[in-house]
Design an enzyme around this catalytic site. Structure first.
Site, mmCIF file in Angstrom:
data_model
loop_
_atom_site.group_PDB
_atom_site.id
_atom_site.type_symbol
_atom_site.label_atom_id
_atom_site.label_comp_id
_atom_site.label_asym_id
_atom_site.label_seq_id
_atom_site.Cartn_x
_atom_site.Cartn_y
_atom_site.Cartn_z
ATOM 1 N N ASN A 1 0.857 -0.839 -0.022
ATOM 2 C CA ASN A 1 0.141 -0.251 -0.383
ATOM 3 C C ASN A 1 1.166 1.162 -0.214
ATOM 4 O OD1 ASN A 1 0.269 1.758 2.413
ATOM 5 N ND2 ASN A 1 0.041 -0.786 3.564
ATOM 6 N N CYS A 2 0.385 2.171 -0.525
ATOM 7 C CA CYS A 2 0.876 3.481 -0.019
ATOM 8 C C CYS A 2 0.179 4.709 0.306
ATOM 9 C CB CYS A 2 1.379 4.818 -1.628
ATOM 10 S SG CYS A 2 1.270 2.664 -2.959
#
Lengths: 348, 428
Positions: free
Chosen positions: B241-242
């Site tokens: 994830n970012c």
């Protein structure tokens, strides 16, 4: 160059008398008088009290608009770089006047300002967001310690030096959060705080819990069959191409989009620009977030009378609560004026 | 369980004929490094580039950062379930190329990625302006399904980091750190009077670019469990994830988890560190209720006196944070949370989406909405125009001269909620 400061004080500190002269109207004098004389010395060579504006406490309190306007005119005449008021300690009327004139100097004249008050002075609650307020004790016995702090902070403000946290700089915070680099990492601070808590020692949280406003829900719709219903979403569904350039996160506006004549949202006419969820499915079918298709079917079946012609949307991720509150109030007002009976809000 | 982290310091990165670490310089054979990731049919090609601290370089849009590590003893490869066998990690010895990072980049997957500046005013806000970086810019095949693209990018970063470490297995070791801790009963016997502390590592588990993996298990499908802190340091958790880039726990952050390291440092002296509970942030209420109850129950059953709770992301995870704190406090377990704030550009808005009076021990990681002006960089690795669609950016963020006016949240790791940095909000 010496920075020019105008000092605001009441009739008492100007030596005009006490309660008996509290009705005197605004006036001004060249240079410093009363506590301003010591303030002027403490400001050193860099800044100087070029004038003093005086107003009776009762006059200011009872004729606020006139008093403010007249004081501002007198302040402006000195062409100052800054306004300093007080200290007002715990004097209620004086404290409010100090706060009000400082706030007005900022709002109307664009001047930085500073005052000094006891934390329970009503002027603090009213004006702490608009000016720097040095915290003092509750009476004039604190004059000697207040003035050096005021001078020090005033010089920092006037030099436009970077301002540190309120607690460190010695002023009452203005209700704003700003990032600073601490000496220790967040992880170190967290473990320290946890150990203090476990040992029952005093500890200082870095953010006091906010108290949320409670919103009373509107009464239920009486007759759904006669109701006009709107749809509204923080799920970031916008017409293809995002014509209003609504941000993918931290939205500072919302869009109002004509959906009359649209029975189905498709990748050709609408899209999701929301930065906070997996958009893959909303891009394939924007109705999963803003359910125009289902609402049209229900409208056709006569479950309710009419789907309102406009949908309001924004992105609800990283959006400041202050902005969200404004969106809600504006949208609510418009819907009410348009005769909408109920609204379905979808979130993601 | 005993883990040795054998650290070889990286003080420069250069292209070379052979990939190796020599005199603290990491040499990279470009073609061989490329080949280590080009076995993926989802990529047409990849570009590799180097970015060093202090250089006028911007990397955008960034997906993940990975520290090159590999098992030297007590296991093989790295990242169990991905490229290492599906076996417990945290024992033996691991090589760490300290000072190096692999950065993955490529055309936008979603709109949650961020940027790294190697110098200038944004540099102090992210850890990867201080590392010697091998940057991979992926060129995906046309019309690649987004989840498949994300997976390929994630795998490529891990592969490239393992490739680098594997080629440096003979490197001179500059420093050795030992992390050793027995079973809970053993440690309880050794330290009967020390407060027992655990740690909830809340992780984003919400779909594309919002996932976290524990032993390669997609965490949105797990119930909370407990692991030995050595497992975290040895690659058990991988980021997928970012979120918004600012409060993303990259894979680099997980193996360097500052809460694990801080609790370890005080273990046996001030505290008895029980273990880590990696937990999730569900998108649905029942999921939030389930996981927070299980966290609190796990802590209670282990006899915890206190718990550090870190958040990942903001918004709906604020509710998980509140529920975790409240349930523990109600059971008599003291809590401190680490979270960032979304207080608006001027910092005057309420910064949390949810709050509870029990959350009275709060460590701030900064205001994601705070604005920062960053000058143009001489070189951009990746796609600078993507700032228009990065959380914290806007169409008008990128100016003609290449400078940008953006929110902190567009900078990778700027308000990391593991408490990785020293940033925090104060009242002004």
């Amino acid at each position: 160059m010496t920075f020019k400061v105008v000092h605001y004080i009441n009739q008492f500190y100007a030596g005009m008398g006490g309660e008996d002269t509290a009705h005197v109207k605004p006036s001004s004098q060249e240079g410093a008088i009363g506590p301003g004389m010591q303030l002027d010395q403490l400001l050193g060579e860099e800044a100087s009290v070029v004038g003093t504006v005086i107003c009776g406490d009762s006059y200011y309190g009872e004729h606020m608009d006139e008093a403010r306007a007249e004081c501002l005119r007198l302040i402006e005449a000195f062409e100052p770089d800054m306004v300093i008021a007080g200290p007002g300690f715990n004097a209620g009327r004086y404290g409010v006047a100090c706060g009000d004139i400082c706030a007005a100097a900022g709002d109307e004249l664009g001047l930085p300002s500073l005052t000094a008050l006891y934390h329970e002075n009503p002027g603090v609650e009213m004006y702490h967001k608009k000016t720097f307020i040095v915290e003092t004790v509750d009476s004039a016995r604190g004059m000697r310690s207040a003035l050096p702090k005021m001078a020090e902070l005033a010089l920092k403000i006037i030099r436009k030096e970077p301002m540190g946290p309120a607690a460190e700089e010695g002023y009452i915070h203005r209700g704003m959060r700003r990032g600073f680099f601490h000496e220790r990492t967040g992880a170190e601070r967290a473990v320290d705080m946890l150990l203090q808590k476990i040992k029952g020692e005093p500890f200082q949280t870095e953010l006091e819990m906010p108290v949320f406003k409670k919103i009373t829900p509107a009464p239920p719709v009486v007759d759904l069959k006669k109701a006009t219903i709107a749809i509204c979403s923080s799920g970031g569904i916008v017409p293809k191409g995002n014509p209003d350039h609504i941000r993918v996160s931290s939205a500072e506006k919302y869009g109002k989009y004509d959906i009359s004549g649209i029975n189905d949202l498709t990748p050709d006419n609408f899209e999701s620009i929301h930065g906070g969820y997996d958009r893959v499915y909303a891009l394939e079918d924007p109705d999963v977030v803003l359910p125009v298709d289902v609402m049209r079917e229900l409208e056709k079946e006569g479950v309710f009378k009419k789907l309102y012609d406009f949908a309001y949307t924004t992105t609800g991720t990283g959006t400041a609560v202050a902005n969200a509150e404004r969106f809600g109030q504006e949208i609510g007002r418009e819907l009410k004026e348009a005769g909408v009976d109920a609204v379905i809000l979808t979130a993601t | 369980m005993r883990l040795e982290l054998r650290k070889a310091f990286v003080k420069d990165i250069q292209w070379g004929d052979t990939t190796k670490l020599e005199n603290n310089v990491l040499y990279v054979n470009m073609e061989e490094a490329k080949a280590s990731v080009l076995d993926d049919e989802n990529f047409v090609d990849v570009d590799l580039d180097l970015a060093r601290p202090g250089e006028s370089v911007r990397i955008i849009p960034v997906k993940d950062a990975i520290e090159p590590r590999i098992k030297l003893e007590g296991g093989e490869s790295f990242f169990p379930g991905f490229f290492a066998p599906m076996e417990p990690v945290g024992e033996g010895a691991t090589l760490v190329l300290k000072g190096a990072a692999v950065i993955t980049c490529g055309p936008l997957v979603g709109i949650q990625e961020g940027f790294i500046d190697m110098s200038g005013p944004a540099a102090p806000y992210n850890p990867f302006s201080g590392t010697y970086n091998l940057v991979m810019v992926a060129k995906p095949v046309d019309n690649l399904e987004k989840h498949a693209y994300e997976r390929s990018l994630r795998d490529a970063g891990l592969k490239l980091s393992i490739y680098l470490a594997e080629k440096c297995m003979d490197a001179k070791i500059d420093d050795v750190e030992v992390y050793e801790k027995g079973t809970i009963p053993e440690e309880n016997e050794k330290y009967p009077d020390l407060p027992k502390i655990t740690y909830f590592c809340m992780s984003i588990t919400q779909g594309l670019l919002h996932d976290t993996f524990l032993y390669a298990a997609d965490m949105k499908n797990i119930v909370p469990t407990m692991v030995h802190p050595n497992e975290i340091l040895d690659g058990a958790m991988v980021s997928g994830n970012c979120v918004s880039a600012c409060d993303k726990n990259t894979t680099y952050h997980h193996v360097n988890d500052p809460i694990v390291l801080e609790l370890y440092k005080r273990h046996g002296k001030e505290i008895n560190f029980l273990g880590v509970i990696p937990t999730l942030e569900s998108t649905v209420l029942a999921g939030k209720q389930r996981s927070t109850w299980m966290n609190a129950m796990l802590a209670k059953m282990m006899g915890a006196d206190g718990v550090v709770i870190s958040e990942e992301g903001y918004g709906n995870p604020d509710t998980d944070l509140c529920m975790n704190a409240k349930k523990c406090e109600d059971m008599g377990i003291k809590t401190v949370v680490i979270s960032d704030e979304a207080a608006g550009e001027d910092g005057s808005s309420q910064g949390l989406a949810d709050a509870t009076p029990e959350m009275n021990g709060f460590v701030s990681a900064g205001n994601v909405n705070e604005m920062i002006e960053v000058p143009p960089m001489d070189k951009v690795i990746g796609y600078e125009e993507s700032i228009a669609y990065v959380s914290g950016g806007a169409v008008e963020s990128l100016r003609e001269d290449g400078s940008m006016y953006v929110e902190l949240q567009s900078i990778i790791g700027s308000t990391n909620e593991l408490g990785f940095s020293k940033l925090g909000c104060e009242w002004v």
